[in-house]
Design a protein around this motif. Structure first.
Motif, short mmCIF file in Angstrom:
data_model
loop_
_atom_site.label_atom_id
_atom_site.label_comp_id
_atom_site.label_asym_id
_atom_site.label_seq_id
_atom_site.Cartn_x
_atom_site.Cartn_y
_atom_site.Cartn_z
N SER A 222 35.15 32.99 49.08
CA SER A 222 36.53 32.51 49.11
C SER A 222 37.04 32.28 47.69
O SER A 222 36.27 32.00 46.77
N ASN A 223 38.34 32.41 47.52
CA ASN A 223 39.03 32.07 46.27
C ASN A 223 38.53 32.86 45.07
O ASN A 223 38.72 32.43 43.93
N LYS A 224 37.83 33.98 45.32
CA LYS A 224 37.29 34.71 44.15
C LYS A 224 38.42 35.23 43.27
O LYS A 224 38.33 35.24 42.04
N GLY A 225 39.53 35.64 43.91
CA GLY A 225 40.57 36.30 43.14
C GLY A 225 41.21 35.41 42.10
O GLY A 225 41.66 35.88 41.05
N SER A 226 41.21 34.11 42.31
CA SER A 226 41.89 33.22 41.35
C SER A 226 40.88 32.40 40.55
O SER A 226 41.24 31.45 39.88
N ALA A 227 39.61 32.77 40.67
CA ALA A 227 38.56 31.98 39.99
C ALA A 227 38.51 32.29 38.50
O ALA A 227 38.78 33.41 38.06
N VAL A 228 38.17 31.25 37.73
CA VAL A 228 37.98 31.44 36.27
C VAL A 228 36.77 30.61 35.86
O VAL A 228 36.55 29.52 36.41
N LEU A 229 35.97 31.14 34.97
CA LEU A 229 34.78 30.43 34.48
C LEU A 229 35.14 29.61 33.24
O LEU A 229 35.84 30.09 32.34
#
Ligand SMILES: Nc1ncnc2c1ncn2[C@@H]1O[C@H](COP(=O)(O)OP(=O)(O)O)[C@@H](O)[C@H]1O
Ligand SMILES: O=C(CO)[C@H](O)[C@H](O)COP(=O)(O)O
Length: 510
Positions: A222-229
């Protein structure tokens, strides 16, 4: 006698409940440091010789975290309030393993104020909410800065523990999972990482940032598209400047950034998760102005700039101001991190060895899990001082330990399954401590010997940072075991190195 104890020239808050009275610290705290009485303690009518400090709407609650405050030097200079270049101040904040501290310096590098805090331990169920603890500590430290000095703070930088990793939703700013801590090993991701990275690359360690990213990527949909490290210091700085995904080439090293080419390698950009990677600047680079709501809340001046940070052991090296190849800094904090200034770059994940860039040279080294965390499990700081004073540092200890706080070692042996060795325990506590200090010194010596064998510039002199730097007996033990001159660094706090980065950032901005 508290160093520099005098009334400070800035207005004392008129609300008694907000006034905090300084009291001398209990004996086992560092001399010259002060603790703040609980804010409910009314300040006597006549100001005590220690003076009182106005405070903002919130008072420090000692129940949440313990605070150590140093006295201020020459604060009279800041009474008149005009922000001339010569009066600008530069704020460095160090987020270490056991606590955080700030150092505020002027253009000459003189410390104008410094405060330490241990982390509050907010629990979510049975697990510690580290992100909440770090965020609370950040804003508590900003609250601790004397109001009269905030208006002069021209820039801020923060260092944090290396490879401490947060995955954030860039739409909401919320964490998509708990933080992965610096020494946490993710063996499930290691086979994938070693299949995509060059042999023995720095990321080929279970505790690398890349292993943490891959482990999250493979266990979340989930939410991979808006994830940032973000690294720990990136995230704390983001709370102040509000721009997602900006890091520095020290923190980004363990996710795979190549500081020599100043870019991510093609093998990493080819991965499906490449878009989570932060953009990378040099440490101490201006990112942007502090967010207006935060600026107004704490009284920072317009134009106060937030700068990229670094890792805690790099900040400690910067604080020591060692500039010649062959000079090294050992950070004796909760962990043992060594940094040797070398003209040649080396890396070998088999031994946990990697090189950080420092301008046109390399800081070669690694971080062992041995160090103060083991000492803290067995001794209080007061016991360490009393027992250490009874050790003869010139006499070798026959005890042979491998002191670890838990299973797992990163350097000079990279073995996530290594077990601690702290037995047999002698009757004498003095002999036990002697054996532990000497065994940690032997690990330090093995680390420097390994760096030489791998081709780094040979170490000639070692400076010491971190909480262990105050132990002169340990320094003498280490001199004997290392066979080298060993000193306490002139500045032992990593926060001082972060403040130098803030100072650098203003220079770059201008
Ligand atoms: N007198 C001493 N001798 C050796 N170690 C000490 C002494 N006093 C404190 N320490 C150690 O210093 C460590 C804290 O150092 P610090 O640099 O604040 O750690 P970190 O930043 O990693 O949290 C503690 O683990 C403590 O055991
Ligand atoms: O042990 C640590 C926490 O204190 C960190 O791992 C330390 O920062 C070493 O990492 P680096 O060499 O990348 O700075």
């Amino acid at each position: 006698m508290i160093r520099g104890s005098h009334l400070l020239p800035y207005p004392v808050c008129s609300h008694p409940g907000a006034i905090r009275k300084l009291v001398p610290v209990p004996s086992d705290w560092t001399s010259g440091m002060l603790t703040l009485a609980h804010p409910s303690t009314p300040c006597p009518g006549a100001h005590s010789r220690l003076g009182c400090f106005s405070s903002r709407r919130r008072c420090i609650s000692l129940a949440k975290s313990s605070v150590k405050m140093s006295s201020f030097e020459g604060s009279q200079d800041y009474a008149d309030g005009d922000l001339q270049g010569s009066k600008q101040l530069y704020l460095g904040i160090d987020f270490g393993t056991s606590g955080a501290r700030y150092v505020l310096i002027d253009k000459q590098g003189t410390i104008r104020s410094e405060i330490k805090r241990t982390y509050p331990q907010p629990l979510v169920g049975n697990t510690l909410n580290w992100a909440s603890s770090w965020r609370e500590t950040l804003f508590s430290l900003l609250e601790d800065i004397p109001v009269g000095l905030c208006r002069y703070i021209a820039s801020i930088s923060i260092d944090g523990t290396s490879a401490t990793t947060l995955i954030i939703d860039s739409n909401t700013g919320e964490l998509l999972c708990r933080p992965f801590l610096y020494n946490e090993s993710l063996p499930d991701a290691l086979p994938i990482v070693t299949s995509i990275a060059p042999e023995n690359h720095t990321v080929c360690s279970g505790s690398s940032t890349l292993c943490k990213l891959v482990s999250w990527w493979n266990s979340n949909n989930s939410n991979k598209g808006s994830a940032v490290l973000m690294h720990q210091s990136d995230w704390l700085l983001w709370l102040l400047h509000g721009k997602f995904g900006i890091s520095d080439y020290n923190n980004a090293l363990k996710v795979g950034y190549n500081p020599e080419t100043d870019s991510y390698p093609s093998w990493l950009l080819a991965q499906p998760f490449f878009y989570l990677l932060p953009s990378v600047k040099a440490p101490g680079s201006p990112i942007g102005c502090i967010k207006e709501d935060i600026r107004l809340r704490f009284g920072f001046p317009k134009g106060c700039v937030v700068c990229t940070g670094t890792t805690d052991s790099i900040a400690a090296f910067l604080a020591a101001r060692a500039t010649q190849p062959g000079r090294a800094v050992t950070s004796l904090g909760s962990t043992l991190a060594i940094k040797l200034l070398s003209t040649s770059r080396i890396e070998d994940a088999r031994f946990g060895v990697y090189s950080h860039r420092l301008d046109d040279k390399w800081l070669v080294g690694g971080a062992s899990n041995t160090g103060g965390a083991v000492l803290r499990q067995i001794f209080t700081n007061g016991q360490l001082e009393v027992l250490s004073s009874q050790i003869d540092p010139l006499v070798p200890s026959p005890l042979d330990y491998y002191p670890l706080p838990a299973t797992g070692e990163r350097f000079p042996v990279a073995d996530p399954n290594m077990m601690p060795r702290l037995h047999p325990r002698p009757e004498s506590e003095v002999e036990y401590l002697h054996g532990i200090l000497e065994s940690i010194a032997r690990i330090e010596a093995k680390g420097y010997k390994l760096l030489k064998e791998l081709g780094a510039t040979e170490v000639e002199e070692v400076f010491t940072a971190g909480g262990g730097a105050k132990n002169q007996v340990w320094i003498k033990i280490r001199e004997r075991v290392l066979g080298l001159p060993v000193h306490r660094a002139s500045q032992t706090e990593a926060a001082y190195g972060a403040a130098l980065l803030a100072l650098k950032g203003v220079g770059l901005q201008n």
